[in-house]
Scaffold this motif. Sequence first.
Motif, PDB file in Angstrom:
ATOM      1  N   SER A 244       0.891  -1.268   0.006  1.00 17.90           N
ATOM      2  CA  SER A 244      -0.162   0.095  -0.028  1.00 17.90           C
ATOM      3  C   SER A 244       0.907   1.280  -0.130  1.00 17.90           C
ATOM      4  O   SER A 244       1.750   1.274   0.770  1.00 17.90           O
ATOM      5  CB  SER A 244      -0.951   0.000   1.324  1.00 17.90           C
ATOM      6  OG  SER A 244      -1.749   1.155   1.373  1.00 17.90           O
ATOM      7  N   ARG A 245       0.713   2.201  -1.097  1.00 19.94           N
ATOM      8  CA  ARG A 245       1.481   3.282  -0.991  1.00 19.94           C
ATOM      9  C   ARG A 245       0.407   4.533  -1.198  1.00 19.94           C
ATOM     10  O   ARG A 245       0.867   5.560  -1.990  1.00 19.94           O
ATOM     11  CB  ARG A 245       2.318   3.058  -2.256  1.00 19.94           C
ATOM     12  CG  ARG A 245       3.559   2.149  -2.202  1.00 19.94           C
ATOM     13  CD  ARG A 245       4.568   2.376  -3.184  1.00 19.94           C
ATOM     14  NE  ARG A 245       5.072   3.968  -3.079  1.00 19.94           N
ATOM     15  CZ  ARG A 245       4.867   4.910  -3.725  1.00 19.94           C
ATOM     16  NH1 ARG A 245       4.185   4.930  -4.742  1.00 19.94           N
ATOM     17  NH2 ARG A 245       5.675   5.982  -3.501  1.00 19.94           N
ATOM     18  N   GLY A 246      -0.518   4.533  -0.588  1.00 21.07           N
ATOM     19  CA  GLY A 246      -1.492   5.588  -0.495  1.00 21.07           C
ATOM     20  C   GLY A 246      -2.456   5.662  -1.976  1.00 21.07           C
ATOM     21  O   GLY A 246      -2.820   4.746  -2.502  1.00 21.07           O
TER      22      GLY A 246
ATOM     23  N   ALA B 125      -7.192   9.496   5.708  1.00 21.04           N
ATOM     24  CA  ALA B 125      -6.802   8.304   6.419  1.00 21.04           C
ATOM     25  C   ALA B 125      -5.699   7.573   5.352  1.00 21.04           C
ATOM     26  O   ALA B 125      -4.633   7.314   5.711  1.00 21.04           O
ATOM     27  CB  ALA B 125      -7.840   7.323   6.508  1.00 21.04           C
ATOM     28  N   ILE B 126      -6.107   7.880   4.140  1.00 22.66           N
ATOM     29  CA  ILE B 126      -5.170   6.900   3.021  1.00 22.66           C
ATOM     30  C   ILE B 126      -3.804   7.768   3.217  1.00 22.66           C
ATOM     31  O   ILE B 126      -2.650   7.076   3.153  1.00 22.66           O
ATOM     32  CB  ILE B 126      -5.811   7.169   1.643  1.00 22.66           C
ATOM     33  CG1 ILE B 126      -7.079   6.237   1.722  1.00 22.66           C
ATOM     34  CG2 ILE B 126      -4.700   6.786   0.469  1.00 22.66           C
ATOM     35  CD1 ILE B 126      -7.767   6.507   0.316  1.00 22.66           C
TER      36      ILE B 126
ATOM     37  N   ALA C 114      -0.336   6.093   4.611  1.00 21.24           N
ATOM     38  CA  ALA C 114       0.875   6.043   3.567  1.00 21.24           C
ATOM     39  C   ALA C 114       2.050   6.560   4.157  1.00 21.24           C
ATOM     40  O   ALA C 114       3.203   6.085   4.093  1.00 21.24           O
ATOM     41  CB  ALA C 114       0.465   6.588   2.206  1.00 21.24           C
ATOM     42  N   ILE C 115       1.879   7.652   4.647  1.00 22.16           N
ATOM     43  CA  ILE C 115       3.171   8.484   5.365  1.00 22.16           C
ATOM     44  C   ILE C 115       3.656   7.559   6.555  1.00 22.16           C
ATOM     45  O   ILE C 115       4.720   7.346   6.715  1.00 22.16           O
ATOM     46  CB  ILE C 115       2.710   9.874   5.712  1.00 22.16           C
ATOM     47  CG1 ILE C 115       2.567  10.561   4.459  1.00 22.16           C
ATOM     48  CG2 ILE C 115       3.802  10.310   6.509  1.00 22.16           C
ATOM     49  CD1 ILE C 115       2.004  12.139   4.680  1.00 22.16           C
TER      50      ILE C 115
ATOM     51  N   PRO D 137      -5.097   5.041  10.822  1.00 23.61           N
ATOM     52  CA  PRO D 137      -6.072   6.094  10.352  1.00 23.61           C
ATOM     53  C   PRO D 137      -7.209   5.789   9.980  1.00 23.61           C
ATOM     54  O   PRO D 137      -8.167   6.518  10.103  1.00 23.61           O
ATOM     55  CB  PRO D 137      -5.129   7.015   9.499  1.00 23.61           C
ATOM     56  CG  PRO D 137      -3.524   6.637  10.109  1.00 23.61           C
ATOM     57  CD  PRO D 137      -3.778   5.052  10.413  1.00 23.61           C
ATOM     58  N   ALA D 138      -7.428   4.693   9.229  1.00 23.79           N
ATOM     59  CA  ALA D 138      -8.711   4.267   8.710  1.00 23.79           C
ATOM     60  C   ALA D 138      -9.681   3.992  10.018  1.00 23.79           C
ATOM     61  O   ALA D 138     -10.809   4.221   9.845  1.00 23.79           O
ATOM     62  CB  ALA D 138      -8.545   3.343   7.869  1.00 23.79           C
TER      63      ALA D 138
END
Length: 193
Positions: free
Chosen positions: A99-101, A159-160, A164-165, A171-172
């Motif tokens: 997952s990269r955002g 959240a995404i 990602a960061i 955050p979801a």
Amino acid sequence: MDHEEARTRLLDAAERLFYERGIQTVAMDELRAASGVSLKRLYQCFPSKTDLVEEYLRRRDESWRAELSEYVDRTATTPEGRLSAVFDWLYAWLAGPGSRGCAFINSFGELGATADGVARAARDHKRAVREQLTDITRDLGADDPSALAEQLVLLIDGAITTAAISGDPTPARHARAAAETLATAAAARAPRA
């Protein structure tokens, strides 16, 4: 190899490489090698890299929203459950490998100022997600389903980006709690029949 098979192979390679590394770092020759498609066929399918990026984004939009819808439909039966399921799916997606955002935010950040089609594809995705969420918020009895959907899109994008960061899907979960609070408030403001 026929035209459609070449397009599919190119889009598969583009999706993997663009999402993993970013658009500008991936050369057309790399896409050719990764897909097994000749350079001549590549340019027959996609006359420019921007054309390929736009199609990659359109295809990703369809698959992302379809996966979300399928999950929500499969796991929830009540309007409240459907809203929570959106964020449960988001958590699972963010926790997934690689997952990269948001591909749309990432692509817009790279090319949105110089490639109108890329900017349009990103905007179209966000509009389609808002419409998808408006259907859910309407069923919740929100006083203004469109406004609530706009707020939910901000929670999702936040959240995404934060996940990602940070490299953490949590955050979801926070966005889900905020979405439930917003939905409760929006339903409370709705006129009673």
